[in-house]
Design an enzyme around this catalytic site. Structure first.
Site, short mmCIF file in Angstrom:
data_model
loop_
_atom_site.label_atom_id
_atom_site.label_comp_id
_atom_site.label_asym_id
_atom_site.label_seq_id
_atom_site.Cartn_x
_atom_site.Cartn_y
_atom_site.Cartn_z
N LEU A 35 0.85 -1.28 -0.02
CA LEU A 35 -0.15 -0.01 -0.15
C LEU A 35 0.89 1.28 -0.16
N ALA A 83 5.04 -2.71 -8.07
CA ALA A 83 6.22 -1.92 -8.88
C ALA A 83 5.88 -0.58 -8.66
N GLU A 84 6.88 0.43 -8.61
CA GLU A 84 6.86 1.78 -8.87
C GLU A 84 6.38 1.98 -10.38
N THR A 125 6.64 -4.26 -19.26
CA THR A 125 6.11 -3.18 -20.10
C THR A 125 6.71 -2.93 -21.40
N GLU A 127 7.90 -0.36 -22.65
CA GLU A 127 8.75 0.64 -22.35
C GLU A 127 10.33 0.27 -22.29
N SER A 154 11.83 2.52 -16.70
CA SER A 154 11.92 1.91 -17.98
C SER A 154 13.08 0.62 -17.68
N ALA A 155 14.33 1.51 -17.13
CA ALA A 155 15.66 0.67 -16.78
C ALA A 155 15.58 -0.37 -15.74
N SER A 156 14.63 0.07 -14.78
CA SER A 156 14.50 -0.97 -13.65
C SER A 156 13.42 -2.30 -13.97
N LYS A 157 12.52 -1.64 -14.91
CA LYS A 157 11.86 -2.97 -15.49
C LYS A 157 12.60 -3.76 -16.25
N ASN A 182 0.44 0.70 -23.00
CA ASN A 182 -0.32 1.63 -22.26
C ASN A 182 -1.71 1.08 -21.92
N LEU A 193 -1.81 9.57 -17.55
CA LEU A 193 -2.60 10.73 -18.39
C LEU A 193 -4.18 10.68 -18.44
P1 NAD Z 1 0.18 1.03 -9.88
O1 NAD Z 1 1.21 2.05 -9.57
O2 NAD Z 1 -1.32 1.46 -9.96
O3 NAD Z 1 0.18 -0.14 -8.85
C1 NAD Z 1 1.21 -0.60 -8.22
C2 NAD Z 1 0.91 -1.44 -6.96
O4 NAD Z 1 2.07 -2.15 -6.40
C3 NAD Z 1 0.49 -0.49 -5.92
O5 NAD Z 1 -0.66 -1.21 -5.27
C4 NAD Z 1 1.50 -0.48 -4.71
O6 NAD Z 1 1.08 -0.33 -3.49
C5 NAD Z 1 2.08 -1.80 -5.01
N1 NAD Z 1 3.61 -1.97 -4.51
C6 NAD Z 1 4.44 -0.81 -5.03
N2 NAD Z 1 5.65 -1.18 -4.40
C7 NAD Z 1 5.36 -2.38 -3.58
C8 NAD Z 1 6.19 -3.12 -2.69
N3 NAD Z 1 7.53 -3.02 -2.70
N4 NAD Z 1 5.90 -4.39 -2.22
C9 NAD Z 1 4.21 -4.70 -2.47
N5 NAD Z 1 3.52 -3.76 -3.01
C10 NAD Z 1 3.95 -2.83 -3.70
O7 NAD Z 1 0.76 0.29 -11.30
P2 NAD Z 1 -0.14 -0.14 -12.47
O8 NAD Z 1 -0.20 0.74 -13.12
O9 NAD Z 1 -1.08 -1.17 -11.98
O10 NAD Z 1 1.01 -1.24 -12.95
C11 NAD Z 1 1.36 -2.60 -12.45
C12 NAD Z 1 2.14 -3.25 -13.19
O11 NAD Z 1 2.09 -3.38 -14.60
C13 NAD Z 1 3.72 -2.72 -13.08
O12 NAD Z 1 4.58 -3.83 -12.84
C14 NAD Z 1 3.81 -1.95 -14.32
O13 NAD Z 1 5.14 -1.78 -14.47
C15 NAD Z 1 3.12 -2.76 -15.39
N6 NAD Z 1 2.54 -2.18 -16.55
C16 NAD Z 1 1.76 -1.14 -16.57
C17 NAD Z 1 1.11 -0.65 -17.46
C18 NAD Z 1 0.18 0.62 -17.42
O14 NAD Z 1 0.01 1.16 -18.39
N7 NAD Z 1 -0.14 0.90 -16.31
C19 NAD Z 1 1.50 -1.03 -18.61
C20 NAD Z 1 2.50 -2.25 -18.81
C21 NAD Z 1 2.90 -2.68 -17.58
O1 DAU Z 2 3.69 1.69 -22.05
C1 DAU Z 2 3.32 1.27 -20.66
C2 DAU Z 2 3.56 2.20 -19.74
O2 DAU Z 2 2.52 3.28 -19.96
C3 DAU Z 2 3.74 1.44 -18.51
O3 DAU Z 2 4.85 0.72 -18.25
C4 DAU Z 2 3.67 2.51 -17.24
O4 DAU Z 2 3.83 2.13 -15.90
C5 DAU Z 2 2.66 3.80 -17.25
O5 DAU Z 2 2.62 4.47 -16.48
C6 DAU Z 2 2.71 4.31 -18.93
O6 DAU Z 2 3.88 4.96 -19.13
P1 DAU Z 2 3.61 6.71 -19.70
O7 DAU Z 2 4.57 7.26 -19.47
O8 DAU Z 2 3.26 6.18 -21.47
O9 DAU Z 2 2.21 6.88 -19.34
P2 DAU Z 2 1.66 8.24 -18.71
O10 DAU Z 2 0.27 8.08 -18.51
O11 DAU Z 2 2.45 8.93 -17.62
O12 DAU Z 2 1.92 9.32 -19.84
C7 DAU Z 2 1.25 9.04 -21.14
C8 DAU Z 2 1.65 10.03 -22.19
O13 DAU Z 2 1.11 11.36 -21.90
C9 DAU Z 2 3.19 10.26 -22.08
O14 DAU Z 2 3.63 10.34 -23.64
C10 DAU Z 2 3.28 11.60 -21.42
C11 DAU Z 2 1.94 12.16 -21.42
N1 DAU Z 2 1.75 13.08 -20.46
C12 DAU Z 2 1.65 12.40 -19.13
C13 DAU Z 2 0.97 13.13 -18.00
C14 DAU Z 2 0.87 12.51 -16.73
C15 DAU Z 2 1.25 14.31 -20.47
O15 DAU Z 2 1.30 15.02 -21.69
N2 DAU Z 2 0.74 15.06 -19.68
C16 DAU Z 2 0.63 14.29 -18.18
O16 DAU Z 2 0.47 15.15 -17.33
#
Ligand code: NAD
Ligand code: DAU
Length: 342
Positions: A35, A83-84, A125, A127, A154-157, A182, A193
């Site tokens: 959390l 993940a973060e 991801t 990324e 992305s480097a950490s992933k 995304n 976004l």
């Molecule tokens: P999110 O940030 O909404 O949720 C992350 C969750 O992980 C949270 O509930 C947080 O409390 C938990 N968490 C963080 N650090 C933790 C730790 N050390 N131990 C236990 N729990 C921890 O993330 P999301 O957008 O749901 O993404 C989930 C996964 O999918 C991530 O691995 C992300 O890299 C991957 N991913 C996300 C997207 C996207 O568009 N959001 C796309 C492709 C892949």
């Molecule tokens: O591609 C998968 C990834 O998508 C996941 O691995 C990540 O966890 C997820 O956060 C997402 O990454 P992005 O950086 O693409 O998502 P974000 O929503 O932060 O931004 C989407 C696009 O919108 C990006 O080009 C940046 C732009 N943006 C984002 C924000 C937050 C804006 O223009 N304004 C904004 O305020």
């Protein structure tokens, strides 16, 4: 199956848990989540009513806890979402991304190996592939595209993916990796976004578009991602990577205009702001492999998915308000601490 879902109080993890409890009532789901600001127990309110669901508050990097937890629960499968996840936060504070995304994944891998789990699935991801040029719409990310990361996130992933694959090659661990584009849908934290723009538009605040707004993302409705992961953990081949995406490329500015139009708000709310450092230009997934091997195809068209998503946020303004006021984190502290292991 008994499945450990890490990070299940976040956006995709919560959608995955809800999906799995609905689609596989025979399976048991245990969620481990510490959390952070991105975790929200309200995302799991339906799951808490299901007898096949258990929530445990804990950190994936806490090796002692993880080992005891695996010993006690005897999982078949681990799906690692924890993940973060926000690129902007990784630019201001990279360290926590390394701790959680790399060291946390390593701790889970060691526990999974020791306790002989049958499948470790890493949610990764697109990324990790870096970006594609804006003027080459013939290019897509395949599973063979070299890793070429841009941000600390992305480097950490990418580092985590390499570790997962190394545990397969070196120890024969039964792993799979998915690399998705995304996601959008309900329960996404309003720093990303689409929910950020909805939240700003609701409040008639300026919508910050980075740079010229022409960067391209490949959008997938979250439930399509959940179904892909479900298929991979059941039928995916060990040691394999599967790209997940639905050929839904949109410029950021198009997405922002769509949100404003659906909400009946003026485009005058758009505000072009300084660009993100190292901003990736274009993501575009080639999903041929997961379609060919597992029969996966996206089911939700962007026009439908974005309407459902906007409507969900408009119907759940309390959820957004609790995040804005911080009430959700008070709820997490009071409720979440009842579920701490040991
Ligand atoms: P999110 O940030 O909404 O949720 C992350 C969750 O992980 C949270 O509930 C947080 O409390 C938990 N968490 C963080 N650090 C933790 C730790 N050390 N131990 C236990 N729990 C921890 O993330 P999301 O957008 O749901 O993404 C989930 C996964 O999918 C991530 O691995 C992300 O890299 C991957 N991913 C996300 C997207 C996207 O568009 N959001 C796309 C492709 C892949
Ligand atoms: O591609 C998968 C990834 O998508 C996941 O691995 C990540 O966890 C997820 O956060 C997402 O990454 P992005 O950086 O693409 O998502 P974000 O929503 O932060 O931004 C989407 C696009 O919108 C990006 O080009 C940046 C732009 N943006 C984002 C924000 C937050 C804006 O223009 N304004 C904004 O305020």
């Amino acid at each position: 199956m008994k499945i450990l879902v890490t990070g299940g109080a976040g956006f995709i993890g919560a959608n995955f848990i809800n999906y799995m409890l609905r689609e596989h009532p025979e399976d048991k789901i245990v969620c481990l989540d510490c959390l952070t600001y991105a975790g929200n127990l309200a995302n799991l309110k339906d799951a808490f009513a299901n007898k096949n669901f258990l929530f445990v508050r804990g950190n994936i990097s806490d090796r002692l806890l993880i080992d005891a937890f695996f010993e006690k629960e005897k999982f078949d499968t681990v799906v690692n979402f924890a993940a973060e996840s926000h690129v902007d936060r990784s630019i201001t504070n990279p360290t926590i991304f390394l701790e959680t995304n790399i060291m946390g994944t390593a701790a889970l891998l060691d526990a999974g190996r020791k306790h002989k789990i049958k499948r470790f699935h890493q949610v990764s991801t697109d990324e990790v592939y870096g970006d594609l040029p804006l003027d080459r719409d013939d290019l897509f990310f395949t599973e063979e595209t070299p890793i070429h990361t841009s941000s600390p996130y992305s480097a950490s992933k990418a580092a985590a993916d390499l570790l997962v694959l190394a545990y397969h090659r070196t120890y024969g661990m039964p792993v799979t990796v998915s690399r998705c584009s995304n996601n959008y849908g309900p329960y996404q934290f309003p720093e990303k976004l689409i929910p950020l723009m909805i939240q700003k538009a609701l409040a008639d605040e300026k919508l910050p578009v980075y740079g010229n707004g022409l960067n391209i993302r490949d959008w997938l409705y979250v439930e399509d991602h959940c179904r892909a992961i479900d298929m991979i953990i059941r039928n995916g081949r060990e040691g394999e990577i599967y790209n997940v995406g639905g050929h839904n490329e949109k410029q950021n500015i198009e997405v922002v205009r769509t949100v404003l139009a659906r909400m009946g708000k003026s485009e005058e709310l758009i505000s072009y702001v300084a660009d993100r450092a190292g901003h990736d230009l274009r993501y575009a997934i080639d999903p041929t492999k997961i379609h060919r091997e597992l029969g996966w195809l996206p089911e939700t068209a962007f026009d439908d998915g974005i309407k459902m998503t906007i409507d969900w946020y408009l119907d759940n303004t309390d959820w957004l308000d609790d995040i804005r006021t911080g009430a959700y984190s008070y709820y997490n502290e009071t409720e979440g601490n009842r579920f701490v292991l040991g």
